[in-house]
Design an enzyme around this catalytic site. Structure first.
Site, PDB file in Angstrom:
ATOM      1  N   ASP A 195     -23.293   9.321  57.672  1.00 24.47           N
ATOM      2  CA  ASP A 195     -24.200  10.122  58.202  1.00 24.47           C
ATOM      3  C   ASP A 195     -24.966  10.718  57.240  1.00 24.47           C
ATOM      4  O   ASP A 195     -24.239  11.912  56.910  1.00 24.47           O
ATOM      5  CB  ASP A 195     -23.723  10.897  59.470  1.00 24.47           C
ATOM      6  CG  ASP A 195     -25.054  11.510  60.479  1.00 24.47           C
ATOM      7  OD1 ASP A 195     -26.048  11.244  60.058  1.00 24.47           O
ATOM      8  OD2 ASP A 195     -24.774  12.280  61.326  1.00 24.47           O
ATOM      9  N   ASP A 224     -30.822   6.944  58.621  1.00 24.90           N
ATOM     10  CA  ASP A 224     -29.938   7.750  57.959  1.00 24.90           C
ATOM     11  C   ASP A 224     -28.389   7.830  58.392  1.00 24.90           C
ATOM     12  O   ASP A 224     -27.750   8.464  58.172  1.00 24.90           O
ATOM     13  CB  ASP A 224     -30.230   9.263  57.987  1.00 24.90           C
ATOM     14  CG  ASP A 224     -30.211   9.572  59.181  1.00 24.90           C
ATOM     15  OD1 ASP A 224     -30.383   9.015  60.156  1.00 24.90           O
ATOM     16  OD2 ASP A 224     -30.418  10.946  59.619  1.00 24.90           O
ATOM     17  N   GLU A 225     -28.143   6.489  59.018  1.00 26.82           N
ATOM     18  CA  GLU A 225     -26.870   6.562  59.726  1.00 26.82           C
ATOM     19  C   GLU A 225     -26.407   4.968  60.089  1.00 26.82           C
ATOM     20  O   GLU A 225     -27.178   4.311  60.412  1.00 26.82           O
ATOM     21  CB  GLU A 225     -26.989   7.249  61.312  1.00 26.82           C
ATOM     22  CG  GLU A 225     -25.565   7.253  61.898  1.00 26.82           C
ATOM     23  CD  GLU A 225     -25.783   8.241  63.212  1.00 26.82           C
ATOM     24  OE1 GLU A 225     -24.837   8.098  63.969  1.00 26.82           O
ATOM     25  OE2 GLU A 225     -26.926   8.378  63.677  1.00 26.82           O
TER      26      GLU A 225
END
Length: 396
Positions: free
Chosen positions: A13, A107-108
């Site tokens: 993350d 983003d993860e």
């Protein structure tokens, strides 16, 4: 059924991703409370830096409330194209470690590195390698969770943010889970948590030890599911990303728009963004879709299939423009709250029967697209756009 413990799952993350990219591009912002999101009266927070979060600012918060909580913050509009570019850099690193990458957002992601440990060492060593490469190659930091399943890996990445790494050993699952509040269980939300707390169940450990007959009325048919999670059991596999079935872009205006030229300018910008993403993925589209929402929240979509697939900015805009003007013919005085444009019916551009694009595309148009892409890849927002987009309504 016994829990699967021989997998090596990593959850990555990125830390305050949008805000971190802004600080990377403008080092003067580092250390300041920074809030990224829509700046108009309808804006919401997309990401807040950790310096802003201490004031109670978080994602999805109305921007007006964020301004009251942290008036001294720097407020910035999102640059999605730039964030997508950095995301691609990060995901390229993931795929150097395993093909089993399941992206959850820009983003993860989850990674299954079970088959990669002979190459990179232990799961813990692999996690550190991924973190270090992200920092060295992108200038950004990530928080990483390591476990034998997705649920525990996700909790691990959340446990020590920012820039943390947590390994959940299979023998220490209950020691890790039991002290956590029940709200950390996926699916225990604002309505369910108070009902469990009324029964004296405040932590995951208390839920795990509770009499099922007592919690069944609260949790209903998902009772067994939550009890399995409370024991740290989660057998879901990491599912590698599948190709997009559609690509779209839309915007909600800070103020309703009626001006025809401004609306067409926004549509042109969306056609640029969508076509650029198509070309970046080596795809072509056969159908164009336009989405329009008025101030009364009435939403309409209009679509049209082309004679052949295309990823040309000019062709896609021409189709989207025709669809929009067809709607506007009967809604000349209707303001627009939201405008969106997308494509579907995607094909690999290398195997399409019409590799040259739609029959209306010329080689000069294709070459122009390649030049645009090359310049914008290098210069981002400082690159070039079609002249039509210059008529877009300026942000307040």
């Amino acid at each position: 059924m016994a829990a699967v413990t021989n997998r090596a799952i990593i959850h990555v993350d990125m830390d305050a991703f949008y805000a971190s990219v802004e600080c990377l591009d403008n080092p003067d912002l580092k250390g300041l409370p920074l809030i990224v999101g829509g700046l108009g009266p309808r804006g919401v927070v997309a990401t807040a830096s950790y310096e802003a979060r201490v004031f109670g600012v978080h994602s999805a918060l109305p921007m007006s409330q964020a301004r009251r909580l942290c008036p001294q913050a720097c407020f910035i509009r999102p640059r999605i194209a730039r964030y997508r570019q950095k995301s691609e850099e990060v995901f390229a690193i993931f795929r150097d470690f395993t093909p089993l990458v399941e992206g959850l957002s820009l983003d993860e992601a989850f990674l299954d590195v079970s088959g990669s440990l002979k190459l990179f060492g232990s799961q813990l060593e692999t996690g550190w390698l991924i973190k270090d490469r992200i920092k060295q190659e992108t200038g950004l930091t990530a928080s990483v969770g390591l476990a034998h399943n997705k649920f525990l890996a996700k909790l691990g990445s959340d446990a020590r943010k920012p820039d943390g790494l947590v390994y959940v050993d299979p023998s220490q699952v209950q020691a890790f889970l039991d002290p956590m509040p029940i709200s950390r269980l996926w699916g225990i939300g604002k309505k369910t948590a108070p009902r469990l707390k009324a029964l004296g169940i405040l932590t995951i450990g208390q839920l795990r030890r509770a009499d099922p007959s007592i919690i069944q009325p609260v949790l209903g048919n998902r009772c067994d599911h939550f009890l399995r999670l409370s024991r740290g059991e989660d057998d879901r596999e990491v599912t590698p990303d599948r190709p997009d079935k559609s690509i779209s872009h839309e915007v909600t205006f800070d103020q309703n728009l009626s001006d025809r030229d401004e609306l067409l300018a926004e549509l042109q910008k969306q056609a640029e963004d969508v076509s650029r993403r198509l070309r970046a993925q080596g795809l072509m589209a056969s159908t164009v879709v336009v989405k329009i929402r008025d101030p009364a929240f009435h939403t309409v979509t209009r679509s049209r299939s082309m004679r052949a697939c295309s990823n040309s900015t000019k062709t896609l805009y021409k189709m989207a423009r025709a669809l929009f003007l067809n709607w506007r013919e009967n809604h000349r005085t209707t303001p627009v709250r939201l405008l969106g444009m997308g494509v579907s019916g995607l094909e690999d551009s290398h195997i399409s029967d019409h590799g040259a694009g739609d029959l209306a595309d010329s080689r000069s148009e294709q070459e122009l697209d390649r030049v645009f892409d090359s310049i914008n890849q290098r210069w981002g927002n400082a690159g070039i756009v079609h002249g039509q987009t210059l008529k877009r309504k300026k942000a307040p």
